[in-house]
Design a protein around this motif. Structure first.
Motif, mmCIF file in Angstrom:
data_model
loop_
_atom_site.group_PDB
_atom_site.id
_atom_site.type_symbol
_atom_site.label_atom_id
_atom_site.label_comp_id
_atom_site.label_asym_id
_atom_site.label_seq_id
_atom_site.Cartn_x
_atom_site.Cartn_y
_atom_site.Cartn_z
ATOM 1 N N LYS A 54 -45.886 8.428 7.699
ATOM 2 C CA LYS A 54 -47.350 8.320 7.623
ATOM 3 C C LYS A 54 -47.776 6.989 8.233
ATOM 4 C CE LYS A 54 -47.852 6.103 3.141
ATOM 5 N NZ LYS A 54 -48.646 6.036 1.928
ATOM 6 N N VAL A 55 -49.043 6.928 8.598
ATOM 7 C CA VAL A 55 -49.585 5.696 9.151
ATOM 8 C C VAL A 55 -50.254 4.929 8.021
ATOM 9 C CG1 VAL A 55 -51.198 4.703 10.813
ATOM 10 C CG2 VAL A 55 -49.945 6.807 11.381
ATOM 11 N N GLU A 56 -49.792 3.711 7.808
ATOM 12 C CA GLU A 56 -50.374 2.900 6.741
ATOM 13 C C GLU A 56 -51.834 2.583 7.076
ATOM 14 O OE1 GLU A 56 -48.877 2.444 4.025
ATOM 15 O OE2 GLU A 56 -46.896 3.146 4.665
ATOM 16 N N GLN A 57 -52.631 2.432 6.044
ATOM 17 C CA GLN A 57 -54.066 2.249 6.235
ATOM 18 C C GLN A 57 -54.369 1.053 7.139
ATOM 19 O OE1 GLN A 57 -56.293 4.457 5.270
ATOM 20 N NE2 GLN A 57 -57.876 3.267 6.296
ATOM 21 N N GLU A 58 -53.650 -0.052 6.950
ATOM 22 C CA GLU A 58 -53.950 -1.239 7.749
ATOM 23 C C GLU A 58 -53.528 -1.081 9.212
ATOM 24 O OE1 GLU A 58 -49.987 -2.079 5.670
ATOM 25 O OE2 GLU A 58 -51.885 -1.113 5.186
ATOM 26 N N GLU A 59 -52.670 -0.089 9.475
ATOM 27 C CA GLU A 59 -52.236 0.145 10.861
ATOM 28 C C GLU A 59 -53.106 1.171 11.579
ATOM 29 O OE1 GLU A 59 -48.252 1.344 9.992
ATOM 30 O OE2 GLU A 59 -47.433 -0.631 10.458
ATOM 31 N N MET A 60 -54.015 1.795 10.835
ATOM 32 C CA MET A 60 -54.791 2.893 11.409
ATOM 33 C C MET A 60 -55.627 2.482 12.620
ATOM 34 S SD MET A 60 -55.254 6.020 11.524
ATOM 35 C CE MET A 60 -54.838 6.981 10.102
ATOM 36 N N TYR A 63 -53.259 2.317 15.504
ATOM 37 C CA TYR A 63 -52.806 3.679 15.799
ATOM 38 C C TYR A 63 -53.879 4.441 16.580
ATOM 39 C CZ TYR A 63 -51.467 8.538 14.826
ATOM 40 O OH TYR A 63 -51.151 9.864 14.938
ATOM 41 N N SER A 64 -55.127 4.335 16.147
ATOM 42 C CA SER A 64 -56.225 5.052 16.793
ATOM 43 C C SER A 64 -56.391 4.601 18.243
ATOM 44 C CB SER A 64 -57.528 4.827 16.028
ATOM 45 O OG SER A 64 -57.407 5.273 14.702
#
Ligand SMILES: [Fe+2]
Length: 210
Positions: A54-60, A63-64
């Motif tokens: 999963k993509v951690e929230q702080e990496e979103m 990632y986007s």
């Protein structure tokens, strides 16, 4: 770590084209290599972000942005391979009478001349992008489309059969910015109609190493 093999830069033997200089091609090949490199790099970086499942929230946000750029780089790589792949030394002319390509063009547009006028006019549209003739795999019909940058305007599932780069880097060493029409005629004078015809039906890979 990526689980797939990285893309390799393909080589195209296109020296001594008519109206498109070797200098232009050398510069253009380098730009293409950048798209291959960036596609591989982005794929690797995205794989790293999702390796935990999963993509951690702080990496979103990162990632986007990587995903957004992936569409640009991927299409830049693929479209250049179609573009270089439909050019050849001693090319040009028109598709052979009664060939499957000629028939597809006439079935879709009425005549080769009307199809060519439409395709060339797409190529003269303002802005940077691509003129692309696609085949609809459902109806077999051909249609010409404008694609902005590399990724806006591609038709999902359609097969590119003829691809023309009309970013200014494709012709600015050989022509004035206002002379895009001359570049388009030069493009047609180097056409590899055999490759274009072989792309019908989606059976030919977009480019082959030479
Ligand atoms: Fe280009």
């Amino acid at each position: 770590m990526s689980t797939t093999e990285p893309y390799q830069v393909k080589k195209f033997n296109l020296s001594a084209l008519k109206g498109i200089s070797d200098q232009t091609l050398e510069m253009h090949f380098k730009l293409y290599e950048g798209y291959v490199k960036n596609t591989n790099q982005l794929t690797e970086e995205i794989s790293g972000l999702i390796k935990g499942g999963k993509v951690e929230q702080e990496e979103m946000p990162m990632y986007s942005e990587l995903k957004r750029r992936l569409g640009f780089e991927y299409n830049g790589m693929v479209l250049h391979e179609y573009y270089f792949g439909n050019l050849m030394k001693n090319g040009g002319g028109e598709p052979r009478p009664s060939s499957s390509l000629r028939s597809a063009i006439e079935d879709s547009f009425g005549s080769f001349e009307i199809w060519k006028a439409d395709f060339a006019s797409v190529g003269k549209m303002r802005g940077v992008g691509w003129a692309i003739c696609y085949q609809d795999p459902l109806t077999q019909k051909l249609s010409n489309h404008w694609t902005s940058l590399h990724e806006v305007g591609n038709v999902a599932g359609f097969v590119p059969v003829l691809v023309m780069d009309v970013w200014e880097h494709a012709f600015l060493l050989d022509y004035q910015p206002s002379e895009r029409g001359k570049y388009i005629e030069a493009f047609f004078s180097n056409m590899n109609w055999t490759v274009v015809e072989e792309r019908l039906g989606g059976t030919l890979v977009r480019a082959q190493n030479v």
